[in-house]
Scaffold this motif. Structure first.
Motif, PDB file in Angstrom:
ATOM      1  N   PHE A 312       0.830  -1.206   0.000  1.00  0.00           N
ATOM      2  CA  PHE A 312       0.000   0.000   0.000  1.00  0.00           C
ATOM      3  C   PHE A 312       0.867   1.260   0.000  1.00  0.00           C
ATOM      4  O   PHE A 312       0.489   2.276  -0.608  1.00  0.00           O
ATOM      5  CB  PHE A 312      -0.942   0.001   1.201  1.00  0.00           C
ATOM      6  N   ALA A 313       2.012   1.195   0.672  1.00  0.00           N
ATOM      7  CA  ALA A 313       2.932   2.334   0.619  1.00  0.00           C
ATOM      8  C   ALA A 313       3.422   2.558  -0.813  1.00  0.00           C
ATOM      9  O   ALA A 313       3.577   3.707  -1.257  1.00  0.00           O
ATOM     10  CB  ALA A 313       4.114   2.095   1.555  1.00  0.00           C
ATOM     11  N   VAL A 314       3.653   1.468  -1.549  1.00  0.00           N
ATOM     12  CA  VAL A 314       4.058   1.590  -2.959  1.00  0.00           C
ATOM     13  C   VAL A 314       2.943   2.237  -3.779  1.00  0.00           C
ATOM     14  O   VAL A 314       3.194   3.097  -4.632  1.00  0.00           O
ATOM     15  CB  VAL A 314       4.429   0.203  -3.517  1.00  0.00           C
ATOM     16  N   ILE A 315       1.695   1.833  -3.542  1.00  0.00           N
ATOM     17  CA  ILE A 315       0.577   2.423  -4.270  1.00  0.00           C
ATOM     18  C   ILE A 315       0.476   3.914  -3.988  1.00  0.00           C
ATOM     19  O   ILE A 315       0.252   4.731  -4.897  1.00  0.00           O
ATOM     20  CB  ILE A 315      -0.729   1.697  -3.899  1.00  0.00           C
ATOM     21  N   VAL A 316       0.655   4.298  -2.727  1.00  0.00           N
ATOM     22  CA  VAL A 316       0.616   5.720  -2.379  1.00  0.00           C
ATOM     23  C   VAL A 316       1.754   6.468  -3.078  1.00  0.00           C
ATOM     24  O   VAL A 316       1.566   7.563  -3.621  1.00  0.00           O
ATOM     25  CB  VAL A 316       0.687   5.898  -0.855  1.00  0.00           C
ATOM     26  N   TRP A 317       2.934   5.878  -3.075  1.00  0.00           N
ATOM     27  CA  TRP A 317       4.100   6.505  -3.728  1.00  0.00           C
ATOM     28  C   TRP A 317       3.849   6.702  -5.220  1.00  0.00           C
ATOM     29  O   TRP A 317       4.057   7.787  -5.773  1.00  0.00           O
ATOM     30  CB  TRP A 317       5.326   5.637  -3.477  1.00  0.00           C
ATOM     31  N   ARG A 318       3.378   5.644  -5.885  1.00  0.00           N
ATOM     32  CA  ARG A 318       3.152   5.759  -7.331  1.00  0.00           C
ATOM     33  C   ARG A 318       1.960   6.668  -7.638  1.00  0.00           C
ATOM     34  O   ARG A 318       1.923   7.323  -8.692  1.00  0.00           O
ATOM     35  CB  ARG A 318       2.921   4.377  -7.941  1.00  0.00           C
ATOM     36  N   GLY A 319       0.987   6.712  -6.722  1.00  0.00           N
ATOM     37  CA  GLY A 319      -0.122   7.628  -6.923  1.00  0.00           C
ATOM     38  C   GLY A 319       0.299   9.079  -6.846  1.00  0.00           C
ATOM     39  O   GLY A 319      -0.129   9.909  -7.656  1.00  0.00           O
ATOM     40  N   ILE A 320       1.149   9.392  -5.858  1.00  0.00           N
ATOM     41  CA  ILE A 320       1.673  10.758  -5.757  1.00  0.00           C
ATOM     42  C   ILE A 320       2.541  11.076  -6.969  1.00  0.00           C
ATOM     43  O   ILE A 320       2.511  12.192  -7.508  1.00  0.00           O
ATOM     44  CB  ILE A 320       2.459  10.926  -4.445  1.00  0.00           C
ATOM     45  N   ARG A 321       3.308  10.104  -7.414  1.00  0.00           N
ATOM     46  CA  ARG A 321       4.133  10.300  -8.610  1.00  0.00           C
ATOM     47  C   ARG A 321       3.257  10.607  -9.820  1.00  0.00           C
ATOM     48  O   ARG A 321       3.582  11.474 -10.647  1.00  0.00           O
ATOM     49  CB  ARG A 321       4.963   9.044  -8.857  1.00  0.00           C
ATOM     50  N   ALA A 322       2.138   9.885  -9.950  1.00  0.00           N
ATOM     51  CA  ALA A 322       1.222  10.144 -11.059  1.00  0.00           C
ATOM     52  C   ALA A 322       0.611  11.530 -10.949  1.00  0.00           C
ATOM     53  O   ALA A 322       0.446  12.234 -11.956  1.00  0.00           O
ATOM     54  CB  ALA A 322       0.124   9.084 -11.084  1.00  0.00           C
ATOM     55  N   ALA A 323       0.280  11.948  -9.725  1.00  0.00           N
ATOM     56  CA  ALA A 323      -0.312  13.274  -9.534  1.00  0.00           C
ATOM     57  C   ALA A 323       0.671  14.378  -9.892  1.00  0.00           C
ATOM     58  O   ALA A 323       0.309  15.366 -10.533  1.00  0.00           O
ATOM     59  CB  ALA A 323      -0.775  13.426  -8.086  1.00  0.00           C
ATOM     60  N   VAL A 324       1.924  14.216  -9.494  1.00  0.00           N
ATOM     61  CA  VAL A 324       2.936  15.235  -9.779  1.00  0.00           C
ATOM     62  C   VAL A 324       3.233  15.315 -11.282  1.00  0.00           C
ATOM     63  O   VAL A 324       3.446  16.396 -11.828  1.00  0.00           O
ATOM     64  CB  VAL A 324       4.223  14.945  -8.989  1.00  0.00           C
ATOM     65  N   GLY A 325       3.227  14.169 -11.960  1.00  0.00           N
ATOM     66  CA  GLY A 325       3.565  14.153 -13.384  1.00  0.00           C
ATOM     67  C   GLY A 325       2.368  14.185 -14.315  1.00  0.00           C
ATOM     68  O   GLY A 325       2.510  13.881 -15.499  1.00  0.00           O
ATOM     69  N   ALA A 326       1.182  14.526 -13.800  1.00  0.00           N
ATOM     70  CA  ALA A 326      -0.012  14.554 -14.649  1.00  0.00           C
ATOM     71  C   ALA A 326       0.100  15.631 -15.726  1.00  0.00           C
ATOM     72  O   ALA A 326       0.821  16.617 -15.572  1.00  0.00           O
ATOM     73  CB  ALA A 326      -1.259  14.791 -13.794  1.00  0.00           C
ATOM     74  N   ARG A 327      -0.626  15.443 -16.812  1.00  0.00           N
ATOM     75  CA  ARG A 327      -0.564  16.377 -17.937  1.00  0.00           C
ATOM     76  C   ARG A 327      -1.295  17.680 -17.654  1.00  0.00           C
ATOM     77  O   ARG A 327      -1.025  18.689 -18.295  1.00  0.00           O
ATOM     78  CB  ARG A 327      -1.176  15.721 -19.186  1.00  0.00           C
ATOM     79  N   ASP A 328      -2.251  17.664 -16.728  1.00  0.00           N
ATOM     80  CA  ASP A 328      -2.989  18.882 -16.391  1.00  0.00           C
ATOM     81  C   ASP A 328      -3.328  18.864 -14.907  1.00  0.00           C
ATOM     82  O   ASP A 328      -3.179  17.849 -14.226  1.00  0.00           O
ATOM     83  CB  ASP A 328      -4.255  19.026 -17.244  1.00  0.00           C
ATOM     84  N   ILE A 329      -3.800  20.006 -14.409  1.00  0.00           N
ATOM     85  CA  ILE A 329      -4.078  20.146 -12.990  1.00  0.00           C
ATOM     86  C   ILE A 329      -5.286  19.303 -12.587  1.00  0.00           C
ATOM     87  O   ILE A 329      -5.354  18.800 -11.462  1.00  0.00           O
ATOM     88  CB  ILE A 329      -4.288  21.632 -12.638  1.00  0.00           C
ATOM     89  N   PHE A 330      -6.244  19.125 -13.492  1.00  0.00           N
ATOM     90  CA  PHE A 330      -7.399  18.287 -13.191  1.00  0.00           C
ATOM     91  C   PHE A 330      -6.960  16.846 -12.930  1.00  0.00           C
ATOM     92  O   PHE A 330      -7.370  16.233 -11.938  1.00  0.00           O
ATOM     93  CB  PHE A 330      -8.397  18.343 -14.347  1.00  0.00           C
ATOM     94  N   GLY A 331      -6.146  16.297 -13.813  1.00  0.00           N
ATOM     95  CA  GLY A 331      -5.650  14.942 -13.613  1.00  0.00           C
ATOM     96  C   GLY A 331      -4.822  14.821 -12.351  1.00  0.00           C
ATOM     97  O   GLY A 331      -4.852  13.782 -11.668  1.00  0.00           O
ATOM     98  N   SER A 332      -4.074  15.865 -12.023  1.00  0.00           N
ATOM     99  CA  SER A 332      -3.269  15.847 -10.810  1.00  0.00           C
ATOM    100  C   SER A 332      -4.147  15.729  -9.569  1.00  0.00           C
ATOM    101  O   SER A 332      -3.873  14.939  -8.665  1.00  0.00           O
ATOM    102  CB  SER A 332      -2.409  17.114 -10.740  1.00  0.00           C
ATOM    103  N   TYR A 333      -5.232  16.509  -9.517  1.00  0.00           N
ATOM    104  CA  TYR A 333      -6.141  16.446  -8.367  1.00  0.00           C
ATOM    105  C   TYR A 333      -6.855  15.093  -8.301  1.00  0.00           C
ATOM    106  O   TYR A 333      -7.074  14.547  -7.214  1.00  0.00           O
ATOM    107  CB  TYR A 333      -7.162  17.581  -8.435  1.00  0.00           C
ATOM    108  N   VAL A 334      -7.246  14.544  -9.442  1.00  0.00           N
ATOM    109  CA  VAL A 334      -7.914  13.244  -9.451  1.00  0.00           C
ATOM    110  C   VAL A 334      -6.983  12.165  -8.900  1.00  0.00           C
ATOM    111  O   VAL A 334      -7.371  11.352  -8.049  1.00  0.00           O
ATOM    112  CB  VAL A 334      -8.382  12.879 -10.872  1.00  0.00           C
ATOM    113  N   ALA A 335      -5.739  12.144  -9.383  1.00  0.00           N
ATOM    114  CA  ALA A 335      -4.780  11.142  -8.912  1.00  0.00           C
ATOM    115  C   ALA A 335      -4.500  11.299  -7.426  1.00  0.00           C
ATOM    116  O   ALA A 335      -4.424  10.307  -6.692  1.00  0.00           O
ATOM    117  CB  ALA A 335      -3.480  11.257  -9.718  1.00  0.00           C
ATOM    118  N   PHE A 336      -4.368  12.526  -6.980  1.00  0.00           N
ATOM    119  CA  PHE A 336      -4.081  12.747  -5.567  1.00  0.00           C
ATOM    120  C   PHE A 336      -5.289  12.360  -4.704  1.00  0.00           C
ATOM    121  O   PHE A 336      -5.131  11.765  -3.633  1.00  0.00           O
ATOM    122  CB  PHE A 336      -3.719  14.208  -5.318  1.00  0.00           C
TER     123      PHE A 336
END
Length: 420
Positions: A312-336
Motif C-alpha cells: 500500500f505504501a508503494v501504491i501511495v508513492w506511485r499515486g503521488i508520482r502520477a499526480a505530480v507528473g499529470a498532464r494537467d491540474i485536473f488529472g493531478s487532483y484526481v490522482a491525488f
C-alpha cells in the motif's frame, strides 16, 4: 581589401536539402505528447495485493462457506469472479482518457446523491441500509460517491485555481457538497465512509492552497457533531468504550477486535502457515472481509502483515508520482484524491484490526472480500495508470530529435574562406 565570407561545411552530405533548419533558440521546443508506458510498479503492487487477498479469502472463509452454503469455495469463487470483472474495469479506465470525468462531473454528482437518498429506503442488512440487493449480488452507492466527490473536487479546484483562498468561492461550496454526502452516509449509518470522504476533501483543499484557518474551522465545526453521534447513539458509545477496555466487551461489540488480537498474536513473526489459521474455524466471522488483515497476520505473521502495508505504501508513492507528473491540474487532483482515499481506507482498516482505532466497517482495498468495493478499487487503479503514464527517456529524446531536424548529426563547422 577582400572581406572574408563565412561558409558552413558539414562533415556529412546533406541528403535532405528541404529539411527545416535546427533552431538554436533558448526557447523550449513545442513537442507533441508522446506515447507513454504504464506504471509497471503500480501494476505489480495491485496484482500482489489481489493474490494475497484471494488466498486469504479462501483460507478465512472455507469453513464459513461450507456451513452456510455447503461449499468451502463459495466465497473464493465469487471473489475470483469479481476480480475477472474488475480486470476488465481496470483495463477500460486505464485505456480511456480520464477527461470524460471532467465532462460528466455534475451528472455523476447528481446521480450519486439520488442513489444515496434511494438506498435509505432499501431493505436493511445487519441493521444498516447501505446496499442495493440485486439478486445474488449487492451494490454500495458509497463507492460511486467516492468517485463523484473526487471528480467534483478536481474539476472545481482546477477551475477556481486563483480563488481557492477565498472563503465563499474556494472553500464553502466544496465543504457543502461533502457535508451533504456525509450526512446521507450517516443516515445509513456509515460513519467510516463519511470519515474517508471528509478527510479526502480537507486534504485536497489543503493541497489546492486553501487557508489553514478555514480547514481548522471545518474540523472544529465537525467536532461537536462527532461527539453527539457517539454519545447520542448507544451502540456507538459501546464501541467507543470497548476501544479502551475490549476485555469487558469481549462477548459483545468487542468480540471481533479481541479475536483479531488473538489471531495476530498467535501468528508471531512468520505466521502459522497458509490454511493453518485457527480463528477461521468459526471464531472470527468477518475474517475474510473487514478483518482480513487479522487472517494475514495469523497465517503469514509479521512478515506478511508488513508486506501488505509495504504494498500500500508503494501504491501511495506511485499515486503521488502520477499526480505530480499529470498532464494537467485536473488529472493531478484526481490522482491525488484517489491516492488519499486508498491511504485513508487502508490506514483505518489496519488500525481497527490492530486495536489502534475503534471498530469501523471498512474493507481493505484489493484484499478484502467484496463486490462493488473491489470493482471500484480496480477502477481507481486504472485511473491512476491512465493519469500516470510516462514516456521512457529514450523515447522522449528521440521524439525531440525528430521534431527539430531528424537523426542526430554533428554540428556544422564555420570556416573562413578567403578568395585568392
Amino acid at each position: 581589401m577582400v572581406t572574408p565570407r563565412l561558409q558552413s561545411i558539414s562533415d556529412e552530405p546533406d541528403t535532405e536539402p528541404h529539411r527545416a533548419p535546427v533552431t538554436t533558440s533558448t526557447q523550449t521546443p513545442i513537442v507533441a505528447p508522446v506515447e507513454r508506458s504504464f506504471d509497471i510498479v503500480l501494476i505489480a503492487a495491485v496484482l500482489l495485493l489481489l493474490v494475497i487477498g484471494t488466498v486469504e479469502v479462501f483460507s478465512a472463509s472455507a469453513v464459513l462457506g461450507f456451513k452456510r452454503h455447503g461449499d468451502s469455495m463459495y466465497f473464493v469463487k465469487r471473489q475470483m469472479m469479481w476480480i475477472v470483472l474488475g480486470s476488465g474495469v481496470l483495463w477500460f479506465s486505464a485505456n480511456t482518457g480520464y477527461q470524460w470525468l471532467r465532462r460528466w462531473t455534475y451528472p455523476l454528482l447528481a446521480v450519486t446523491l439520488l442513489l444515496l437518498v434511494a438506498v435509505l429506503f432499501s431493505r436493511p442488512v445487519n441493521g444498516a441500509k447501505r446496499w442495493f440487493l440485486l439478486g445474488p449480488m449487492s451494490f454500495q452507492p458509497v463507492e460511486i460517491a467516492k468517485l463523484a466527490l473526487v471528480g467534483y473536487l478536481a474539476y472545481s479546484l482546477s477551475k477556481k485555481a486563483d480563488k481557492v483562498k477565498q472563503f465563499t468561492i474556494g472553500f464553502v461550496p466544496h465543504i457543502l457538497v461533502c457535508a451533504v454526502m456525509m450526512g446521507l452516509l450517516l443516515m445509513q449509518p456509515d460513519l467510516g465512509s463519511s470519515v474517508i470522504l471528509g478527510t479526502t476533501t480537507l486534504i485536497l483543499l489543503f493541497v489546492a492552497g486553501a487557508k489553514l484557518s478555514y480547514l481548522l474551522l471545518a474540523v472544529l465545526a465537525a467536532a461537536p457533531v462527532a461527539y453527539m453521534l457517539i454519545v447520542g447513539t448507544p451502540w456507538r458509545m459501546q464501541r467507543f468504550l470497548a476501544f479502551f477496555n475490549p476485555e469487558a466487551y469481549s462477548l459483545g461489540v468487542a468480540y471481533q477486535s479481541v479475536q483479531a488480537s488473538i489471531a495476530i498474536g498467535s501468528g508471531g513473526f512468520t505466521g502459522l502457515g497458509l490454511g493453518e489459521g485457527r480463528q477461521q474455524l468459526g471464531y472470527m466471522l468477518e475474517g475474510h472481509n473487514d478483518y482480513i488483515m487479522a487472517s494475514v497476520g495469523e497465517e503469514l505473521g509479521f512478515v506478511g502483515f508488513a508486506l501488505v502495508i509495504a504494498l500500500f505504501a508503494v501504491i501511495v508513492w506511485r499515486g503521488i508520482r502520477a499526480a505530480v507528473g499529470a498532464r494537467d491540474i485536473f488529472g493531478s487532483y484526481v490522482a491525488f484524491g484517489i491516492t488519499v482515499t486508498f491511504a485513508i481506507q487502508a490506514l483505518i482498516n489496519t488500525g481497527v484490526v490492530l486495536g489502534a482505532l475503534p471498530a469501523k466497517g471498512l474493507t481493505l482495498p484489493f484484499v478484502s472480500y467484496g463486490g462493488s468495493s473491489l470493482l471500484m478499487a480496480m477502477f481507481f487503479a486504472g485511473l491512476l495508470l491512465n493519469i500516470g503514464r510516462r514516456a521512457p527517456a529514450r523515447s522522449r529524446r528521440r521524439e525531440l530529435v525528430n521534431r527539430v531536424g531528424g537523426a542526430r548529426r554533428r554540428r556544422p563547422k564555420a570556416v573562413i574562406v578567403v578568395p585568392r
